[in-house]
Scaffold this motif. Structure first.
Motif, short mmCIF file in Angstrom:
data_model
loop_
_atom_site.label_atom_id
_atom_site.label_comp_id
_atom_site.label_asym_id
_atom_site.label_seq_id
_atom_site.Cartn_x
_atom_site.Cartn_y
_atom_site.Cartn_z
N ILE A 121 -49.99 56.60 -29.61
CA ILE A 121 -51.20 57.43 -29.71
C ILE A 121 -52.43 56.54 -29.78
CG2 ILE A 121 -52.45 59.09 -31.14
CD1 ILE A 121 -49.68 60.15 -32.04
N ARG A 122 -52.36 55.48 -30.56
CA ARG A 122 -53.50 54.57 -30.68
C ARG A 122 -53.82 53.92 -29.33
NH1 ARG A 122 -54.62 49.21 -32.49
NH2 ARG A 122 -52.41 48.74 -32.76
N GLU A 123 -52.79 53.53 -28.61
CA GLU A 123 -53.00 52.94 -27.29
C GLU A 123 -53.73 53.90 -26.36
OE1 GLU A 123 -50.12 50.77 -24.09
OE2 GLU A 123 -49.62 52.84 -24.60
N TRP A 145 -40.73 67.17 -32.78
CA TRP A 145 -42.02 67.79 -33.10
C TRP A 145 -42.79 66.83 -34.00
CZ3 TRP A 145 -44.62 69.16 -37.54
CH2 TRP A 145 -45.70 70.03 -37.39
N ILE A 146 -44.05 66.54 -33.63
CA ILE A 146 -44.85 65.54 -34.32
C ILE A 146 -46.21 66.11 -34.68
CG2 ILE A 146 -45.92 63.25 -34.12
CD1 ILE A 146 -43.89 62.91 -31.64
N ARG A 147 -46.63 65.88 -35.93
CA ARG A 147 -48.02 66.13 -36.31
C ARG A 147 -48.64 64.79 -36.67
NH1 ARG A 147 -48.04 70.06 -40.24
NH2 ARG A 147 -48.66 71.67 -38.76
N GLN A 158 -42.46 60.37 -24.02
CA GLN A 158 -41.31 60.91 -23.30
C GLN A 158 -40.54 59.82 -22.56
OE1 GLN A 158 -40.77 64.65 -23.45
NE2 GLN A 158 -38.87 63.48 -23.37
N LYS A 159 -41.25 58.75 -22.18
CA LYS A 159 -40.60 57.62 -21.50
C LYS A 159 -39.74 56.80 -22.46
CE LYS A 159 -44.51 57.04 -18.29
NZ LYS A 159 -45.61 56.11 -17.88
N ILE A 160 -40.08 56.87 -23.75
CA ILE A 160 -39.39 56.05 -24.76
C ILE A 160 -38.23 56.79 -25.40
CG2 ILE A 160 -39.70 54.91 -26.99
CD1 ILE A 160 -42.58 54.33 -26.18
N PHE A 161 -38.44 58.06 -25.72
CA PHE A 161 -37.44 58.82 -26.48
C PHE A 161 -36.69 59.81 -25.58
CE2 PHE A 161 -40.84 57.89 -29.67
CZ PHE A 161 -40.09 57.01 -30.45
N ASP A 162 -35.48 60.13 -25.99
CA ASP A 162 -34.64 61.07 -25.23
C ASP A 162 -34.97 62.53 -25.53
OD1 ASP A 162 -33.22 59.00 -24.01
OD2 ASP A 162 -31.82 58.86 -25.68
N TRP A 163 -35.67 62.79 -26.64
CA TRP A 163 -36.01 64.16 -26.99
C TRP A 163 -37.18 64.69 -26.17
CZ3 TRP A 163 -36.23 60.51 -31.24
CH2 TRP A 163 -35.02 60.41 -31.95
N LYS A 164 -37.28 66.00 -26.07
CA LYS A 164 -38.48 66.63 -25.54
C LYS A 164 -39.57 66.49 -26.60
CE LYS A 164 -40.31 71.06 -23.92
NZ LYS A 164 -40.01 72.50 -23.69
N ILE A 165 -40.76 66.04 -26.21
CA ILE A 165 -41.82 65.72 -27.17
C ILE A 165 -42.83 66.86 -27.26
CG2 ILE A 165 -43.65 64.11 -27.77
CD1 ILE A 165 -40.88 62.87 -27.90
N TYR A 166 -43.14 67.26 -28.50
CA TYR A 166 -44.27 68.15 -28.75
C TYR A 166 -45.16 67.49 -29.78
CZ TYR A 166 -47.31 71.95 -29.98
OH TYR A 166 -48.44 72.70 -30.19
N LEU A 167 -46.42 67.26 -29.41
CA LEU A 167 -47.35 66.54 -30.28
C LEU A 167 -48.52 67.42 -30.68
CD1 LEU A 167 -48.49 63.94 -31.60
CD2 LEU A 167 -49.42 63.32 -29.35
#
Length: 312
Positions: free
Chosen positions: A211-213, A244-246, A280-289
């Motif tokens: 996120i910082r990048e 799921w990320i906050r 999404q390129k790093i983790f196997d899960w579907k990402i929700y941010l």
């Protein structure tokens, strides 16, 4: 975390070493770390001092295992946060078996380069026996690798000729030869990480860095240095298929908050979407941010915040 097995276990003696990647800001250390490991381990941006932590990347081959520790760029500054960043680099030097000194062939060595040399000589006993020099960006317009070689030879007169490698971390030129030299120099030891591991960063840290990048790449002037990212919640949902990320981007002043959010929320939306794609390129899960912005007044001068941020 996605990881890929690189080699099967072998009974022969292994070469194992911790290597400190050191150099001035924007020398290309993080790009080189990613190229060496074959995966995105460290975030990269054109903004100096993007790296704030000792980020570890792990390369395992049949010969053994190299643990590269990327460090904040060594630079002359008396600002509280910059002093803390220099301390991170100094600790890494003291704790490492070998040093990989990255010097930028497209820039003339100056006071900051001499400062890097000073820190290596202060923190590493018999440093010329433990160091390899990567002369980076030899493909850049106006690059003068011989100028860098002459500077290093003046500062480290006992450094053997075969410890110099001319490389392009971005294109990968010369990196295979550099890796071979590092393995040759590494001492024997037992593997410290599983063979399919390419970094030991935990999930919240990797999320915060991505996120910082993405924020840094879209912000200008002093704003990139005024932000840090706090991951508040990470949950597996939808029967373990969704991460799921906050998270919060923190700035120092209310006026900066408006800049990061952007007109009509356009910029924060762009940062969120780009971060999701990279994660999404790093983790196997579907990402929700779920990404928001808030203020942490003068956090770069707050010892408690700096300790929490830099001691990750």
């Amino acid at each position: 975390m996605t990881s890929i097995t690189q080699h099967s276990t072998n009974e022969i003696k292994k070469k194992v070493a911790f290597l400190a990647l050191v150099g001035r800001p924007s020398a290309g250390k993080s790009t080189l770390l990613n190229t060496l490991c074959g995966y995105k381990v460290a975030i990269v941006s054109p903004i100096p001092q993007t790296t704030r932590h000792a980020v570890r990347g792990i390369l395992t081959r049949q010969e053994g295992q190299l643990i590269f520790v990327d460090t904040p760029g060594l630079h002359l500054s008396e600002k509280k946060m910059n002093v803390k960043l220099i301390e991170v680099a100094e600790r890494t030097l003291e704790e490492s078996d070998l040093v990989l000194y990255v010097i930028d062939a497209s820039r003339e060595p100056g006071p900051e380069e001499s400062f890097v040399v000073q820190k290596i000589q202060e923190k590493i006993p018999f440093c010329e026996q433990k160091m390899v020099v990567a002369i980076n960006k030899v493909d850049a317009e106006g690059a003068k690798p011989e100028r860098c070689r002459s500077f290093i030879q003046t500062k480290f007169p006992a450094l053997p000729e075969d410890r110099f490698c001319s490389i392009s971390a971005l294109r990968g030129d010369g990196v295979a030869e550099l890796t071979d030299r590092l393995f040759a120099l590494a001492p024997e030891g037992e593997l410290l990480y599983p063979e399919d591991t390419y970094t030991d960063q935990d999930v919240p840290f990797r999320i915060a860095e991505i996120i910082r990048e993405q924020a840094i790449l879209r912000l200008r002037q002093e704003i990139p240095h005024c932000i840090f990212v706090e991951v508040a919640d990470v949950e597996l949902r939808e029967e373990g298929t969704q991460l799921w990320i906050r998270a919060f981007i923190l700035v120092e002043r209310e006026s900066q908050k408006g800049i990061v959010v952007g007109k009509g929320g356009r910029l924060i939306k762009e940062i969120r979407q780009a971060s999701q794609r990279e994660l999404q390129k790093i983790f196997d899960w579907k990402i929700y941010l779920d990404l928001r912005v808030k203020t942490a007044p003068d956090w770069r001068r707050d010892d408690k915040v700096l300790k929490k941020l830099l001691d990750r």
